[in-house]
Design a protein around this motif. Structure first.
Motif, PDB file in Angstrom:
ATOM      1  N   GLY A  49       0.783  -1.226   0.000  1.00  9.23           N
ATOM      2  CA  GLY A  49       0.000   0.000   0.000  1.00  9.23           C
ATOM      3  C   GLY A  49       0.817   1.279   0.000  1.00  9.23           C
ATOM      4  O   GLY A  49       0.253   2.367  -0.029  1.00  9.23           O
ATOM      5  N   TYR A  50       2.155   1.164   0.045  1.00 14.02           N
ATOM      6  CA  TYR A  50       2.986   2.371   0.055  1.00 14.02           C
ATOM      7  C   TYR A  50       3.825   2.487  -1.202  1.00 14.02           C
ATOM      8  O   TYR A  50       4.386   1.516  -1.686  1.00 14.02           O
ATOM      9  N   LYS A  51       3.915   3.701  -1.706  1.00 20.36           N
ATOM     10  CA  LYS A  51       4.804   4.017  -2.829  1.00 20.36           C
ATOM     11  C   LYS A  51       6.215   4.211  -2.286  1.00 20.36           C
ATOM     12  O   LYS A  51       6.419   4.288  -1.076  1.00 20.36           O
ATOM     13  N   ALA A  52       7.161   4.338  -3.197  1.00 25.16           N
ATOM     14  CA  ALA A  52       8.527   4.676  -2.790  1.00 25.16           C
ATOM     15  C   ALA A  52       8.511   6.046  -2.121  1.00 25.16           C
ATOM     16  O   ALA A  52       7.710   6.914  -2.463  1.00 25.16           O
ATOM     17  N   GLY A  53       9.390   6.241  -1.163  1.00 27.36           N
ATOM     18  CA  GLY A  53       9.441   7.499  -0.430  1.00 27.36           C
ATOM     19  C   GLY A  53      10.732   8.249  -0.704  1.00 27.36           C
ATOM     20  O   GLY A  53      11.663   7.730  -1.316  1.00 27.36           O
ATOM     21  N   THR A  54      10.768   9.463  -0.247  1.00 30.64           N
ATOM     22  CA  THR A  54      11.960  10.291  -0.376  1.00 30.64           C
ATOM     23  C   THR A  54      12.410  10.732   1.002  1.00 30.64           C
ATOM     24  O   THR A  54      11.619  10.762   1.945  1.00 30.64           O
ATOM     25  N   GLY A  55      13.667  11.069   1.092  1.00 34.11           N
ATOM     26  CA  GLY A  55      14.169  11.496   2.383  1.00 34.11           C
ATOM     27  C   GLY A  55      15.343  12.432   2.245  1.00 34.11           C
ATOM     28  O   GLY A  55      15.974  12.538   1.194  1.00 34.11           O
ATOM     29  N   ILE A  56      15.620  13.117   3.327  1.00 35.03           N
ATOM     30  CA  ILE A  56      16.806  13.955   3.439  1.00 35.03           C
ATOM     31  C   ILE A  56      17.462  13.606   4.763  1.00 35.03           C
ATOM     32  O   ILE A  56      16.804  13.139   5.701  1.00 35.03           O
ATOM     33  N   PHE A  57      18.752  13.782   4.817  1.00 36.31           N
ATOM     34  CA  PHE A  57      19.469  13.527   6.064  1.00 36.31           C
ATOM     35  C   PHE A  57      20.673  14.446   6.111  1.00 36.31           C
ATOM     36  O   PHE A  57      21.099  14.984   5.094  1.00 36.31           O
ATOM     37  N   TYR A  58      21.188  14.651   7.303  1.00 36.40           N
ATOM     38  CA  TYR A  58      22.381  15.471   7.468  1.00 36.40           C
ATOM     39  C   TYR A  58      23.319  14.761   8.431  1.00 36.40           C
ATOM     40  O   TYR A  58      22.950  14.475   9.565  1.00 36.40           O
ATOM     41  N   SER A  59      24.507  14.462   7.948  1.00 33.69           N
ATOM     42  CA  SER A  59      25.489  13.792   8.795  1.00 33.69           C
ATOM     43  C   SER A  59      26.876  14.345   8.507  1.00 33.69           C
ATOM     44  O   SER A  59      27.108  14.956   7.466  1.00 33.69           O
ATOM     45  N   PHE A  60      27.772  14.122   9.434  1.00 31.26           N
ATOM     46  CA  PHE A  60      29.173  14.460   9.241  1.00 31.26           C
ATOM     47  C   PHE A  60      30.005  13.392   9.930  1.00 31.26           C
ATOM     48  O   PHE A  60      29.491  12.615  10.735  1.00 31.26           O
ATOM     49  N   ASP A  61      31.281  13.333   9.568  1.00 32.67           N
ATOM     50  CA  ASP A  61      32.131  12.305  10.166  1.00 32.67           C
ATOM     51  C   ASP A  61      33.321  12.918  10.872  1.00 32.67           C
ATOM     52  O   ASP A  61      33.779  14.008  10.535  1.00 32.67           O
ATOM     53  N   ILE A  62      33.805  12.187  11.865  1.00 27.83           N
ATOM     54  CA  ILE A  62      34.975  12.585  12.634  1.00 27.83           C
ATOM     55  C   ILE A  62      35.983  11.442  12.519  1.00 27.83           C
ATOM     56  O   ILE A  62      35.750  10.360  13.073  1.00 27.83           O
TER      57      ILE A  62
END
Length: 190
Positions: A49-62
């Protein structure tokens, strides 16, 4: 030129205008949040019952070693939104998670190579139009893909696949598989 755009925008119906505004917001976020976007699909028992979704994310590495092939990852937010297929009887669903992880790049030459990145954190999920019933709980994810170092400051382009399961409660669990594209900033040690 702006007035010409506004005149054309007024002639659109509300749905078209909403799509244009969402597209502009996505472009804005893509450029100002380091281009960290994803396309996802819900998997498992709640996937129908669900279509493909979209997303955003914010990450950084140390980086944690001189070769910079091992890094602690801080993902300040990861947002995914999924729409329903026609007549499926389900409500739109979304999640927001905050996670930390560890990225290991299988190369001794810096940040270029195949990588694996387990993550754990906290999530909030909802499955109704009004977002009135939000539940929080455990978020677990694993990301794998290819990292390409760009420039001399340790930044990298990432192409990867992510599996995430969000466990806030029995009726709001979401498991997703997605393709990610990111430009990661690096906070090098001196």
């Amino acid at each position: 030129m702006l007035s010409c755009f506004l005149i054309k925008a007024v002639s659109f119906n509300k749905r078209d205008l909403k799509k244009i505004l969402l597209f502009q917001a996505a472009v804005f976020l893509f450029f100002f949040l380091s281009g960290q976007v994803s396309v996802m699909k819900i998997v498992g028992k709640n996937a129908e019952g669900y279509k493909a979704g979209t997303g955003i994310f914010y990450s950084f590495d140390i980086p944690v070693n001189p070769m910079e092939n091992n890094s602690v990852i801080i993902e300040l937010f990861d947002f995914g939104n999924f729409y329903v297929k026609n007549n499926s009887g389900k409500e739109p669903t979304a999640y927001l998670s905050v996670k930390a992880g560890f990225r290991h790049i299988f190369s001794a030459e810096g940040k270029t190579g195949l990588f694996i990145e387990p993550q754990a954190g906290y999530c909030w999920t909802t499955s109704d139009k009004s977002y009135s019933s939000i539940q929080g709980g455990l978020a677990l994810a694993i990301v794998t893909g290819y990292s390409l170092e760009v420039g001399f400051s340790g930044n990298s382009l990432l192409f990867g696949l992510k599996y995430e399961t969000d466990l806030p409660g029995s009726n709001k669990q979401i498991s997703t598989v997605g393709f990610r594209f990111a430009f990661n900033y690096s906070f090098k040690r001196n």
